[in-house]
Design a protein around this motif. Structure first.
Motif, PDB file in Angstrom:
ATOM      1  N   ILE A 211     -76.446 -28.646  -4.917  1.00 26.92           N
ATOM      2  CA  ILE A 211     -77.199 -29.173  -6.059  1.00 26.92           C
ATOM      3  C   ILE A 211     -77.234 -28.067  -7.105  1.00 26.92           C
ATOM      4  O   ILE A 211     -77.894 -27.037  -6.916  1.00 26.92           O
ATOM      5  CB  ILE A 211     -78.628 -29.599  -5.663  1.00 26.92           C
ATOM      6  N   ARG A 212     -76.514 -28.245  -8.181  1.00 26.03           N
ATOM      7  CA  ARG A 212     -76.280 -27.138  -9.120  1.00 26.03           C
ATOM      8  C   ARG A 212     -77.543 -26.714  -9.866  1.00 26.03           C
ATOM      9  O   ARG A 212     -77.683 -25.545 -10.231  1.00 26.03           O
ATOM     10  CB  ARG A 212     -75.160 -27.528 -10.077  1.00 26.03           C
ATOM     11  N   ILE A 268     -80.765 -38.104   1.495  1.00 23.71           N
ATOM     12  CA  ILE A 268     -81.591 -36.934   1.206  1.00 23.71           C
ATOM     13  C   ILE A 268     -82.951 -37.253   1.799  1.00 23.71           C
ATOM     14  O   ILE A 268     -83.704 -38.071   1.260  1.00 23.71           O
ATOM     15  CB  ILE A 268     -81.704 -36.668  -0.312  1.00 23.71           C
ATOM     16  N   ASP A 269     -83.263 -36.648   2.934  1.00 22.90           N
ATOM     17  CA  ASP A 269     -84.469 -37.026   3.663  1.00 22.90           C
ATOM     18  C   ASP A 269     -85.707 -36.450   2.976  1.00 22.90           C
ATOM     19  O   ASP A 269     -85.819 -35.243   2.787  1.00 22.90           O
ATOM     20  CB  ASP A 269     -84.369 -36.523   5.114  1.00 22.90           C
ATOM     21  N   LEU A 270     -86.644 -37.344   2.618  1.00 21.56           N
ATOM     22  CA  LEU A 270     -87.873 -36.953   1.951  1.00 21.56           C
ATOM     23  C   LEU A 270     -88.977 -37.959   2.292  1.00 21.56           C
ATOM     24  O   LEU A 270     -88.663 -39.066   2.709  1.00 21.56           O
ATOM     25  CB  LEU A 270     -87.649 -36.870   0.437  1.00 21.56           C
ATOM     26  N   VAL A 318     -82.833 -33.816  -7.779  1.00 20.40           N
ATOM     27  CA  VAL A 318     -81.852 -33.820  -6.687  1.00 20.40           C
ATOM     28  C   VAL A 318     -81.166 -35.182  -6.618  1.00 20.40           C
ATOM     29  O   VAL A 318     -79.930 -35.274  -6.538  1.00 20.40           O
ATOM     30  CB  VAL A 318     -82.522 -33.477  -5.343  1.00 20.40           C
ATOM     31  N   LEU A 319     -81.956 -36.251  -6.675  1.00 16.88           N
ATOM     32  CA  LEU A 319     -81.378 -37.598  -6.597  1.00 16.88           C
ATOM     33  C   LEU A 319     -80.469 -37.885  -7.789  1.00 16.88           C
ATOM     34  O   LEU A 319     -79.478 -38.608  -7.650  1.00 16.88           O
ATOM     35  CB  LEU A 319     -82.487 -38.646  -6.500  1.00 16.88           C
ATOM     36  N   MET A 323     -76.679 -39.079  -7.291  1.00 14.55           N
ATOM     37  CA  MET A 323     -76.129 -40.304  -7.880  1.00 14.55           C
ATOM     38  C   MET A 323     -74.848 -40.024  -8.648  1.00 14.55           C
ATOM     39  O   MET A 323     -73.948 -40.868  -8.701  1.00 14.55           O
ATOM     40  CB  MET A 323     -77.168 -40.977  -8.790  1.00 14.55           C
ATOM     41  N   ASP A 324     -74.758 -38.838  -9.237  1.00 17.01           N
ATOM     42  CA  ASP A 324     -73.534 -38.483  -9.971  1.00 17.01           C
ATOM     43  C   ASP A 324     -72.354 -38.294  -9.022  1.00 17.01           C
ATOM     44  O   ASP A 324     -71.203 -38.549  -9.393  1.00 17.01           O
ATOM     45  CB  ASP A 324     -73.776 -37.195 -10.768  1.00 17.01           C
ATOM     46  N   LEU A 325     -72.635 -37.890  -7.776  1.00 17.34           N
ATOM     47  CA  LEU A 325     -71.579 -37.631  -6.799  1.00 17.34           C
ATOM     48  C   LEU A 325     -71.177 -38.880  -6.022  1.00 17.34           C
ATOM     49  O   LEU A 325     -70.024 -39.016  -5.608  1.00 17.34           O
ATOM     50  CB  LEU A 325     -72.048 -36.560  -5.805  1.00 17.34           C
ATOM     51  N   PHE A 326     -72.128 -39.761  -5.800  1.00 15.18           N
ATOM     52  CA  PHE A 326     -71.898 -40.926  -4.945  1.00 15.18           C
ATOM     53  C   PHE A 326     -72.066 -42.208  -5.750  1.00 15.18           C
ATOM     54  O   PHE A 326     -73.166 -42.516  -6.210  1.00 15.18           O
ATOM     55  CB  PHE A 326     -72.885 -40.926  -3.778  1.00 15.18           C
TER      56      PHE A 326
END
Length: 563
Positions: A211-212, A268-270, A318-319, A323-326
C-alpha cells in the motif's frame, strides 16, 4: 503468454518420424470432472485430433484468442504436439476446433461442445462459456497421449454451472507463497471450473500487500520475528519470517487469473486481525502500543480503534488502493473474530458509541453495534466506488450492512439468517469446506494440521441450499467456497496436498445439479483427473486411490512406460 512453435516446423518434425495417417490412436472419454449436465452420443465417424488440427477463434476477439492458445498448450501437455491457432478469416477446409460466440443460453457460463467427424465446435453466449467448454475438451483427452492421434467419438455436450459463484480461498497472511505458486494455484482452480479466487492478504502474522500511501505496512508489518512451533506451544523457531506482494506482482496475478476467467477477490481483514497494521502504525490502535506482529496463531485483543477517525480514514485509504489493483465487483473486509475488550475501555470508542447512538439493543451490545458501524462505513466507501462488500458471518453483529454479501463459515446459521434478510450468501461452512482440516483419521501419517476432519465424501455430499430456507430464500445462496487457512502449511507442497483431490469433489458441488451427482460414479471418473495430477507433478493426497477402480496390469505397464 506462451506462444506455440511455428506450425510448419512442428508438423514437419513430427511427420518426419511417423506418418500422420498411421499414428497410434487413443480414445477420448467425456466422463470428466465436473460431469457435464448432458452428453448425447451420436452416430458417425470420430474426429481425429492430430498435429494437423487447427484451433480457430473469431478474429478480433482477444479473450478467445487467449483461450485458443491455452487450449493449444493444454493439448500439447497431453499429446506433445502443438496446434496452429488462427483467426476465422484465414480458415481453409480441414479438421478444426472452432471457438465461437453464437449460442443463446440463459446461463452466461453455459456452453455447447459438439464433436463431429470434420470439426469440434465449442459455442457459448460468452467467452467464459467457451472457456469451460475448452476445459471439458482438455480433460476428455488422455493425459498421456504422446505421439498419438486422439479419437473423439461424435457427441453433443451441453452444460452450464449450477452456481454463479464458485470459489476457492488461500490465506497468505500466516504463510507466504511465491508468485509462481499463486499462478499454479490459479491453474488448478481453472482445471476444476472454479471462477473466484479469494486471496486473504492481511493478518495478525503478516501484511502481504503493498500500500503505497502507507509504506510501513510492508516495511514493518510484513515481517514477524519468529514463528511458533506446533499449536501455540510457547516454543518458537527463532527465525524472522515475512514478505509481501508488490503492486506490480498483484496486477500480474490478476491478469493471469483473468485470462482463465477467474476473478480475484482480495481480503483486507478488519477491524480485527490487524496486529501487523498496528505494529506499522501504532496510533491506529486503542492503546497506542507498542504492538508486535504476531508470532503465534489465534485471536488477539488489539484491534483497530473504531473511535479514532484517523484510523477509519486509514482503512478507507487502504481499500482505495485495493480497488485500484483489483477490478473485482466484490471486496472482502473480513469482519470476523474481532474482540471488543479494548473498545470497552477505550474513551474514543465509547465516545463514538455515544455520538452514533450505538447503545445496547435486544440482540447486540454497544461494542457489537460499533463493529456494525465500522462495516457499514467501509461498505459506503466501497459502494461509492461501484464495489460490493463481502464479510464473514460475524458482519451480522451490530446489524448487517445494507448491500453486504455474507460468507457463512461458522456452519450455516449465519448464511440462513442473511438469506432470510434477502442478502446474497456464499456458503463456506467449516464442517464441510475447510481444507485445512485433516482429510484422514489416520493423523499420525498426515501432515500436521489444525485439527477437524473433512474427507472427500464429506465435501462431495455437501448441499449448499439449506432445507430450512424456502425456495424463494434459497435463491439468495449464490454459491459456495472452500477455505485454505495456512497456519500449519509452511510450504506450497503441503497446500497442494490439502487441496487435492478434495477440490475435485468441491467442483461438482459448485457446478453439478444435485440430481446428476453420485459419489460412486464420481469415483469412477477420478482416474482420468488423477492422471492429469500425475502428469503435472501435483502433490495430492492418495487416500482416494483405495476406493478407485483398479487398473489392469496392462494399464499399469502403459502408465509406467509413459512415465
Amino acid at each position: 503468454m506462451k506462444r506455440i512453435k511455428p506450425f510448419l516446423f512442428a508438423t514437419t518434425f513430427f511427420c518426419a518420424f511417423t506418418s500422420c495417417n498411421k499414428m497410434e490412436k487413443v480414445h477420448a472419454d467425456y466422463n470428466v470432472i465436473p460431469h457435464p449436465n448432458s452428453i448425447v452420443m451420436e452416430q458417425g465417424r470420430s474426429f481425429l485430433l492430430t498435429p494437423e488440427t487447427r484451433i480457430i477463434y473469431p478474429k478480433g476477439n482477444g479473450a478467445l484468442c487467449e483461450t485458443a492458445y491455452l487450449l493449444s498448450e493444454y493439448i500439447e501437455q497431453s499429446t506433445g504436439y502443438s496446434l496452429q491457432v488462427v483467426a476465422d478469416q484465414s480458415v481453409t477446409p480441414g479438421k478444426n476446433i472452432i471457438l465461437s460466440l453464437n449460442m443463446k443460453h440463459a446461463n452466461p457460463e453455459g456452453y455447447k461442445l459438439e464433436i463431429k467427424r470434420e470439426s469440434i465446435n465449442i459455442t457459448a453466449l460468452t467467452e467464459a462459456g467457451v472457456f469451460y467448454g475448452v476445459q471439458t475438451l482438455r480433460k476428455s483427452i488422455p493425459a498421456r497421449a504422446t505421439e498419438m492421434a486422439v479419437e473423439l467419438s461424435p457427441a453433443v455436450i451441453t452444460d452450464a454451472p449450477r452456481f454463479s459463484y464458485r470459489g476457492m480461498h488461500l490465506d497468505v497472511g500466516r504463510h507466504l507463497f511465491t508468485v509462481d505458486f499463486i499462478k499454479k494455484y490459479i491453474d488448478i482452480l481453472a482445471l476444476h471450473n472454479v471462477n473466484h479466487f479469494h486471496w486473504h492478504l492481511t493478518e495478525d502474522q503478516g501484511w502481504r500487500i503493498e500500500i503505497r500511501k502507507y509504506p510501513e505496512l510492508t516495511r514493518k508489518g510484513s515481517m514477524r520475528d519468529e514463528t511458533v512451533i506446533g499449536r501455540n506451544t510457547g516454543v518458537y523457531d527463532g527465525k524472522p519470517y515475512g514478505g509481501y506482494y508488490t503492486q506490480d506482482e498483484i496486477r500480474e496475478i490478476v491478469e493471469y487469473a483473468s485470462a482463465r476467467f477467474i476473478t480475484v477477490i482480495p481480503e483486507i481483514d478488519l477491524p480485527g486481525h490487524m496486529l501487523a497494521a498496528l505494529t506499522s502504525y501504532p496510533k491506529f490502535g486503542c492503546t497506542g502500543g507498542p504492538y508486535k506482529v504476531a508470532s503465534e496463531w489465534g485471536v488477539f485483543d488489539d484491534v483497530i480503534c473504531a473511535g479514532n477517525e484517523e484510523a477509519l480514514t486509514f482503512l478507507e485509504d487502504v481499500l482505495t488502493e485495493v480497488m485500484d489493483l483489483f477490478p473485482s465487483q466484490f471486496i472482502h473486509v473480513g469482519g470476523d473474530e474481532c474482540p471488543k475488550t479494548k473498545w470497552k475501555k477505550c474513551p474514543k470508542c465509547q465516545a463514538r458509541i455515544k455520538a452514533e447512538t450505538l447503545a445496547q439493543d435486544k440482540t447486540h451490545s454497544p461494542e457489537e453495534n460499533l463493529q456494525g458501524y465500522v462495516i457499514r462505513r467501509m461498505e459506503k466507501h466501497l459502494n461509492k466506488n461501484g464495489r460490493l462488500l463481502i464479510g464473514w458471518d460475524e458482519v451480522l453483529e451490530g446489524g448487517l450492512a445494507p448491500n453486504a454479501t455474507v460468507m457463512s463459515w461458522q456452519g450455516e446459521k449465519g448464511g440462513i439468517a442473511a438469506a432470510k434478510m434477502e442478502h446474497p450468501v456464499i456458503m463456506t461452512p467449516n464442517t464441510y469446506l475447510y481444507f485445512d482440516y485433516y482429510q484422514s483419521k489416520d493423523i499420525e501419517n498426515e501432515p500436521f494440521a489444525i485439527g477437524g476432519f473433512v474427507d472427500m465424501p464429506t465435501v462431495y455430499n455437501y448441499e449448499p441450499l439449506p432445507a430450512e430456507l424456502s425456495r424463494e430464500e434459497q435463491k439468495y445462496i449464490i454459491g459456495c467456497q472452500a477455505n485454505m487457512w495456512t497456519e500449519y502449511m509452511p510450504t506450497s507442497l503441503q497446500v497442494e496436498y490439502m487441496l487435492l483431490p478434495r477440490i475435485a469433489a468441491l467442483s461438482e458441488v459448485q457446478w453439478s445439479m444435485p440430481e446428476n451427482k453420485d459419489y460412486d460414479q464420481f469415483l469412477q471418473r477420478m482416474p482420468r483427473l488423477l492422471d492429469i495430477y500425475d502428469r503435472e507433478g501435483y502433490n495430492y493426497a492418495k487416500h482416494i486411490e483405495a476406493f478407485l477402480p483398479q487398473k489392469t496390469e496392462e494399464q499399469n505397464v502403459e502408465q509406467k512406460a509413459a512415465l
